[in-house]
Design an enzyme around this catalytic site. Structure first.
Site, PDB file in Angstrom:
ATOM      1  N   PRO A 193      25.116  56.444  38.468  1.00 49.40           N
ATOM      2  CA  PRO A 193      25.001  54.842  39.088  1.00 49.40           C
ATOM      3  C   PRO A 193      24.548  53.954  37.899  1.00 49.40           C
ATOM      4  CG  PRO A 193      23.031  55.795  39.858  1.00 49.40           C
ATOM      5  CD  PRO A 193      23.584  56.913  38.826  1.00 49.40           C
ATOM      6  N   ALA A 205      23.276  49.195  43.502  1.00 46.82           N
ATOM      7  CA  ALA A 205      23.329  50.394  42.831  1.00 46.82           C
ATOM      8  C   ALA A 205      24.459  50.844  43.742  1.00 46.82           C
ATOM      9  CB  ALA A 205      22.428  51.527  42.699  1.00 46.82           C
ATOM     10  N   ASN A 206      25.292  51.674  43.217  1.00 44.73           N
ATOM     11  CA  ASN A 206      26.342  52.812  43.853  1.00 44.73           C
ATOM     12  C   ASN A 206      25.737  53.971  44.278  1.00 44.73           C
ATOM     13  OD1 ASN A 206      28.143  50.594  43.240  1.00 44.73           O
ATOM     14  ND2 ASN A 206      29.942  51.932  42.244  1.00 44.73           N
ATOM     15  N   ARG A 207      26.334  54.599  45.051  1.00 48.67           N
ATOM     16  CA  ARG A 207      25.805  55.994  45.359  1.00 48.67           C
ATOM     17  C   ARG A 207      26.310  56.974  44.388  1.00 48.67           C
ATOM     18  NH1 ARG A 207      23.812  56.516  50.511  1.00 48.67           N
ATOM     19  NH2 ARG A 207      24.553  55.219  52.010  1.00 48.67           N
ATOM     20  N   VAL A 272      30.012  52.955  38.162  1.00 48.98           N
ATOM     21  CA  VAL A 272      29.127  51.695  37.710  1.00 48.98           C
ATOM     22  C   VAL A 272      29.331  50.560  38.819  1.00 48.98           C
ATOM     23  CG1 VAL A 272      29.475  49.773  35.801  1.00 48.98           C
ATOM     24  CG2 VAL A 272      30.397  52.341  35.622  1.00 48.98           C
TER      25      VAL A 272
END
Ligand code: C5P
Length: 394
Positions: A193, A205-207, A272
């Protein structure tokens, strides 16, 4: 073509150990030098005398005797390739754990040579979740795997677990020792991420576990590529033989990617964050009793995949993106390929347990159409994708 090549053969405990003798004969016929390490289990199936006769060398089977003579470190440094034939479930488990309770495991931990394992065991043992997990660990570390084959076992049973036949093992050893198909190529991989700071202690954030991206970097390196892995914050270990650039934010990730160019191919597997906070606070934001929560103003992050796809003369020859979708997976991926300007899209349905899980079912979208790959371990997806990339860059 194996003339002068040095192969350290580790023979572990399986009824298939007798095939190691035939393999040694074939290797020596091609001019290879073979030294053997025999485990206690292996010695139940082939004798030290038989191995000594066929290798023409002293056989090493005792850690402490080896220490007195040549030492496990010297033994580990000697070969061009360590071939574990057959590799028992027990030895594979020890390798995955990094255990060192005998000469074979000490050599395996100490060597910097390529390691190839040829598993041999009962189909139930090969299919067991423990062996699956151990194999995934070894693959991620760049260990080469030959077989096993599907067929009748010593006991009246049939299935995957048979040691590969010596002729085919010889072929695998030739491939392992040849320069890989990606030798001389530089490949760029993004993984994990990105973290976009809100203030010094909070982020957006992304997982993403980074499992798939890291496995791709490992698989490309195993094919001989020089790999730069630009990774966001993850708990994955660095893959063997890969240069890792660690970043936090999308803008740092883009800068690290651009700094790594030129590259023959770029594989953007990172999740991202699309947005960052327009202004990250310098000090920790305070929770004031009774006050309304602070608004988050967002700004658009650069699209790394689209930027690399449009990098003009610096554009990698092949740009591969990923698409994580929860619906209309293929339709969205086809559209994404056009929108981002990349060459291929690897699309996966993330509505289930793909995120952080160990398996993935993907569709490969190229200029020639869509391929549906069956559900498989992320390491296996990586191996297949790496092989396809090698073909495309050939
Ligand atoms: O637009 P979306 O996030 O769905 O696209 C996914 C693909 O684009 C992935 O390959 C991801 O690595 C890449 N990407 C990127 N930079 C962004 C957003 C996505 O490289 N800012």
């Amino acid at each position: 073509m194996l003339a002068g090549r040095r192969i350290l053969l580790i023979v572990s405990g399986s009824i298939a150990a007798y095939k190691a003798l035939e393999l040694t004969r074939l290797l020596r016929k091609e001019g290879a030098q073979v030294m053997a390490v025999l485990t206690a289990g292996g010695a139940r199936f082939v004798t030290k005398e038989a191995l000594a006769a066929i290798t023409g060398e002293r056989v090493h089977d005792d850690l402490w005797a080896a220490e007195a003579e040549i030492g496990h470190i010297r033994l580990a440094r000697w070969p061009d390739l360590v071939a574990v034939v057959p590799a028992s479930a027990d030895l594979l488990a020890k390798m995955a754990q990094g255990l060192t309770d005998d000469l074979a495991t000490c050599v395996l931990l100490a060597t910097r040579a390529k390691v190839m394992v040829a598993p041999a065991m009962n189909p139930a043992m090969w299919g067991h979740a423990a062996t699956r997990a151990n194999m995934a660990t070894l693959l991620a570390r760049g260990v080469l795997v030959a077989g096993p084959e599907d067929g009748p076992m010593a006991e009246p049973e049939s299935g995957p677990g048979r040691l590969m036949e010596p002729e085919r093992l010889l072929g695998s050893i030739r491939t392992a020792l040849a320069a890989g198909p990606l030798a001389g190529k530089h490949l760029l991989v993004t993984s994990g991420p990105t973290h976009e700071p809100i203030d010094p202690v909070r982020y957006i954030a992304n997982r993403s576990s980074g499992k798939q991206g890291h496995a791709i970097a490992a698989a490309l390196a195993a094919l001989g590529a020089r790999v730069t892995l630009v990774s966001g914050p993850v708990a994955q270990p660095d893959p063997a033989l890969v240069t890792v650039a660690r970043v936090e934010s999308a803008r740092e990730m883009l800068a690290a990617c651009e700094a790594a160019l030129p590259a023959d191919a770029a594989i953007c597997a990172a999740a991202v964050a699309d947005w960052r906070t327009a202004r990250a606070a310098d000090q920790k934001m305070k929770k004031v009793p009774g006050a309304v929560p602070p608004p988050l103003e967002l700004a658009l992050n650069p699209d790394i995949l689209a930027t690399l796809s449009a990098a003009g003369p610096k554009r990698p020859g092949l740009v591969v993106g990923f698409a994580a979708e929860t619906e209309k997976v293929v339709e969205n991926a086809v559209a994404k390929r056009a929108k981002k300007g990349c060459d291929w899209i690897v699309a996966n349905d993330v509505s289930g347990d793909v995120m952080g899980g160990s398996e993935n079912a993907v569709h490969l979208v190229t200029e020639n159409g869509v391929e549906d790959w069956p559900r498989m371990a992320k390491e296996e997806v990586a191996r297949r994708l790496a092989a396809r990339i090698a073909e495309a860059l050939a």
